[in-house]
Design a protein around this motif. Structure first.
Motif, short mmCIF file in Angstrom:
data_model
loop_
_atom_site.label_atom_id
_atom_site.label_comp_id
_atom_site.label_asym_id
_atom_site.label_seq_id
_atom_site.Cartn_x
_atom_site.Cartn_y
_atom_site.Cartn_z
N ALA A 54 121.48 46.71 16.58
CA ALA A 54 120.85 47.94 16.10
C ALA A 54 121.85 48.68 15.22
N THR A 55 121.38 49.26 14.14
CA THR A 55 122.27 49.95 13.21
C THR A 55 121.78 51.37 12.97
N ILE A 56 122.70 52.32 13.08
CA ILE A 56 122.41 53.72 12.74
C ILE A 56 123.29 54.09 11.55
N PRO A 57 122.68 54.40 10.40
CA PRO A 57 123.48 54.78 9.23
C PRO A 57 124.25 56.08 9.48
N GLY A 58 125.45 56.14 8.94
CA GLY A 58 126.26 57.35 9.03
C GLY A 58 126.57 57.89 7.64
N ARG A 59 127.35 58.97 7.61
CA ARG A 59 127.70 59.57 6.32
C ARG A 59 128.54 58.61 5.48
N ASP A 60 129.36 57.82 6.13
CA ASP A 60 130.26 56.90 5.42
C ASP A 60 129.94 55.48 5.85
N SER A 61 129.55 54.63 4.90
CA SER A 61 129.28 53.22 5.20
C SER A 61 130.39 52.31 4.72
N VAL A 198 122.28 57.09 25.33
CA VAL A 198 123.08 57.79 24.32
C VAL A 198 122.41 57.66 22.96
N LEU A 199 121.95 56.47 22.62
CA LEU A 199 121.25 56.26 21.34
C LEU A 199 119.98 57.09 21.28
N LYS A 200 119.28 57.20 22.38
CA LYS A 200 118.06 57.99 22.41
C LYS A 200 118.36 59.45 22.09
N GLN A 201 119.44 59.98 22.66
CA GLN A 201 119.77 61.37 22.41
C GLN A 201 120.22 61.58 20.96
N VAL A 202 120.97 60.63 20.43
CA VAL A 202 121.40 60.73 19.03
C VAL A 202 120.19 60.80 18.10
N LYS A 203 119.21 59.95 18.36
CA LYS A 203 118.01 59.92 17.50
C LYS A 203 117.14 61.15 17.70
N GLU A 204 116.89 61.53 18.95
CA GLU A 204 115.99 62.66 19.21
C GLU A 204 116.56 63.98 18.72
N GLN A 205 117.88 64.11 18.77
CA GLN A 205 118.51 65.34 18.29
C GLN A 205 118.91 65.26 16.82
N GLN A 206 118.56 64.16 16.19
CA GLN A 206 118.82 63.94 14.77
C GLN A 206 120.30 64.19 14.44
N ILE A 207 121.15 63.63 15.26
CA ILE A 207 122.60 63.77 15.06
C ILE A 207 123.06 62.76 14.01
N GLU A 208 123.75 63.24 13.01
CA GLU A 208 124.27 62.37 11.96
C GLU A 208 125.66 61.87 12.36
N LEU A 209 125.79 60.58 12.46
CA LEU A 209 127.09 60.01 12.80
C LEU A 209 128.00 60.03 11.58
N PRO A 210 129.29 60.21 11.79
CA PRO A 210 130.21 60.22 10.64
C PRO A 210 130.32 58.86 9.96
N TYR A 211 130.12 57.77 10.73
CA TYR A 211 130.27 56.43 10.17
C TYR A 211 129.07 55.57 10.58
N THR A 212 128.61 54.75 9.67
CA THR A 212 127.57 53.79 10.03
C THR A 212 128.07 52.95 11.20
N THR A 213 127.22 52.83 12.22
CA THR A 213 127.63 52.17 13.46
C THR A 213 126.61 51.11 13.85
N SER A 214 127.10 49.92 14.13
CA SER A 214 126.26 48.85 14.65
C SER A 214 126.42 48.77 16.16
N PHE A 215 125.31 48.57 16.85
CA PHE A 215 125.32 48.46 18.30
C PHE A 215 124.82 47.06 18.66
N LEU A 216 125.70 46.27 19.24
CA LEU A 216 125.36 44.90 19.60
C LEU A 216 125.06 44.81 21.09
N ILE A 217 123.83 44.40 21.41
CA ILE A 217 123.50 44.04 22.78
C ILE A 217 123.78 42.55 22.89
#
Length: 349
Positions: A54-61, A198-217
């Motif tokens: 799963a990937t969440i784009p951040g301000r810096d890729s 944690v991912l759910k809260q980031v998305k629901e609160q529309q928190i912008e991550l400083p860096y694009t982050t990949s989450f590997l299950i």
């Protein structure tokens, strides 16, 4: 700070613990997690090994992070159908036969049929076998008693059971009023559930991550290579979220987040480790530093495969790892909060 609702966490954890997923047979659990993330409108893809990214784009890729937790568990395969109608096992993952003696299990055939059974010592009856107490718990002496009317190998074959069928252990999930969580496979499904919330809260609160982050299950960690691929070239930091090992001489406990400084692969990245400690202290997150002498993680697998990354390992403290495990919700909260603060922090220089 992230808020992990205890009731929501326990419900999610119980669901994923109840889906068998020994290394090599993780399709069902990956599909469930994929559905969970897609409901949050998080982009996902599966790699060829069957893991989920799963990937969440951040301000810096241009500089990125990767965070992993593994959903594969210990388990076994049918090694042999014995003349007496019992099954001999071959283990998947690093654990001992004595840790599964007396455990109920599920045998899944290649056609998808399932049967239940119990893992027992062949010389199990003290009324019959003189060496019932002293016989070594090993592949030669341990067997699965199938809950079907079978008297010989031919009866078992008629059920559709064959060599190579996966055997999963009952998790035996129990949550106590005092906050303890007891189950098999808290390694590493406890961490997977934390990461999802944690991912759910980031998305629901529309928190912008400083860096694009990949989450590997990851789905092959227990056999050593789950997180060693599919790492974007832009990745600078790699954080594995996995259990903290407890025992004699260990600092890890069930009430804090464990930050691993060294395991069987060697020291983790010193700068990234110090950054995690600073985040914990700044945000009053209880933590312990520890060394796990007989341990490897997805992060160490990534380093071994040649990736140029800074790697770290944190996780909830788990008692009796690779046996009947236990942790406390306080450790879950501390781990969730450190992951959250890490995702919002700057890359180390």
């Amino acid at each position: 700070m992230v808020h992990i609702n205890q009731e929501e966490y326990l419900q999610l954890l119980e669901e994923i613990l109840s889906i068998p997923s020994p290394s090599g047979n993780t399709e069902a659990i990956i599909k469930r997690i994929e559905s969970y993330l897609q409901q949050l409108n998080i982009e996902t893809k599966q790699n060829n090994k069957g893991g989920l990214i799963a990937t969440i784009p951040g301000r810096d890729s241009s500089k990125q992070r990767m965070v992993t937790a593994h959903v594969d568990t210990l388990g076994a395969m049918v090694k042999e159908i014995k003349p007496n109608g019992r099954l001999r096992l071959d283990l998947i993952g690093g654990f001992t036969y004595n840790s599964i003696e007396g455990e109920n299990c599920t045998i899944e055939t290649a056609s998808g049929e399932t049967y239940t059974g119990t893992i027992l010592l062949h010389q199990g009856s003290v009324h019959v076998y003189k060496d019932a107490r002293t016989a070594e718990r090993n592949q030669a002496n341990m067997e699965v008693r199938i809950d079907e009317i079978v008297r010989n190998k031919e009866d078992v074959v008629k059920l559709g059971i064959s060599v190579g069928d996966f055997v999963s252990f009952y998790p035996r999930i129990e949550m106590t009023p005092s906050g303890f969580i007891k189950s098999r496979h808290l390694d590493d499904k406890a961490s997977v559930a934390i990461l999802l919330l944690v991912l759910k809260q980031v998305k629901e609160q529309q928190i912008e991550l400083p860096y694009t982050t990949s989450f590997l299950i990851s789905n092959n960690e227990e056999i050593g290579y789950g997180g060693n691929s599919n790492i974007p070239i832009e990745t600078v930091e790699y954080l594995a979220v996995d259990m903290g090992a407890m025992g004699d001489g260990q600092s890890t406990d069930e009430y804090t987040v464990s930050i691993c400084v060294k395991d069987g692969s060697g020291p983790y990245h010193y700068g990234l480790r110090k950054s995690l400690v600073q985040l914990a202290e700044k945000n009053s997150i209880p933590y312990q530093l520890d060394i796990y002498p007989y341990y490897g993680s997805d992060a160490s697998a990534a380093i071994r495969s040649g990736h140029d990354i800074k790697h770290a390992l944190i996780g909830p403290g788990i008692d009796s790892s690779h046996a009947y495990e236990r942790t406390h919700f306080r450790s879950i909260e501390a781990t969730g909060n450190l992951i959250y603060q890490y995702l919002l922090s700057d890359l180390i220089k």
